[in-house]
Design an enzyme around this catalytic site. Sequence first.
Site, PDB file in Angstrom:
ATOM      1  N   ALA A   9       0.803  -1.225   0.000  1.00  0.00           N
ATOM      2  CA  ALA A   9       0.000   0.000   0.000  1.00  0.00           C
ATOM      3  C   ALA A   9       0.833   1.270   0.000  1.00  0.00           C
ATOM      4  O   ALA A   9       0.311   2.355   0.238  1.00  0.00           O
ATOM      5  CB  ALA A   9      -0.946   0.002   1.205  1.00  0.00           C
ATOM      6  N   TYR A 145       4.138 -13.590 -14.532  1.00  0.00           N
ATOM      7  CA  TYR A 145       3.147 -12.714 -13.898  1.00  0.00           C
ATOM      8  C   TYR A 145       1.736 -13.251 -14.140  1.00  0.00           C
ATOM      9  O   TYR A 145       0.918 -13.336 -13.221  1.00  0.00           O
ATOM     10  CB  TYR A 145       3.283 -11.300 -14.467  1.00  0.00           C
ATOM     11  CG  TYR A 145       2.338 -10.282 -13.882  1.00  0.00           C
ATOM     12  CD1 TYR A 145       2.650  -9.603 -12.714  1.00  0.00           C
ATOM     13  CD2 TYR A 145       1.133  -9.971 -14.521  1.00  0.00           C
ATOM     14  CE1 TYR A 145       1.785  -8.654 -12.176  1.00  0.00           C
ATOM     15  CE2 TYR A 145       0.272  -9.036 -14.002  1.00  0.00           C
ATOM     16  CZ  TYR A 145       0.599  -8.374 -12.830  1.00  0.00           C
ATOM     17  OH  TYR A 145      -0.257  -7.437 -12.313  1.00  0.00           O
TER      18      TYR A 145
END
Length: 238
Positions: A9, A145
């Site tokens: 975050a 990914y």
Amino acid sequence: MNSVIVTGAGSGIGLAVAQKLADLGYNVVVNDFDEGSAIAAAQKIGGLAVQGDVSDEADVARMVAACTAKYGAPTHLVNNAGHVHQAKFTDLATADFDRMIAVHLRGTFLCTRAVLPHMIAAGAGCVVNMASQLGQIGGVELVHYSAAKAGIIGMTKALAREVSSTGVRINAVAPGPINTPLVHTLSEEWRAAKASELPLGHFGEPQDVAETVAFLCSDAARIYVGQTLCPNSGDVML
């Protein structure tokens, strides 16, 4: 009072999610691998900064303990921590593959496993996993990914079937390309080609994803379980 841990975050989507949930009155634990980013983000939103690597079991335990000590056991978890690396499959080093799986898939597993007993004991809780549209359709030079994000979608579905009856909701968000520092580490050529494929013709913003996460965290999403919501500029249409 709701308490939420948002991993990764310190910037980008994670910061937008942390800010949105703080604005809605959540007590927010801001996790980031980079301590400076975690502290700056926490100061910005009025939350608690906890540096840590989500792929490290001890770091995850410390993060959950810090949340519990400050705000009580977490009622919500947003597994957002991410890592991106671009390479052709034939050039992909084993270490790069392993790190991608560690951050995304192992990290989601460790963080969720750490908070789930608290939520089950409370008979309520919410976990939102950050997947990607590339986990649905794949991406050139992003095989590792894409594989990690597809794993997150599968984990979300399976865990939702396992725990929904306890009152804990598990869902995922699969953003399309979003204007974040992470995405801007990809080549300009890749980003231009990707934008040209999108029905909207442009990437989304972190706030677009934050709104979707906030919905899934809310009581308005009380019958959403095992779902993957897709703020993706039309890249994937289900």
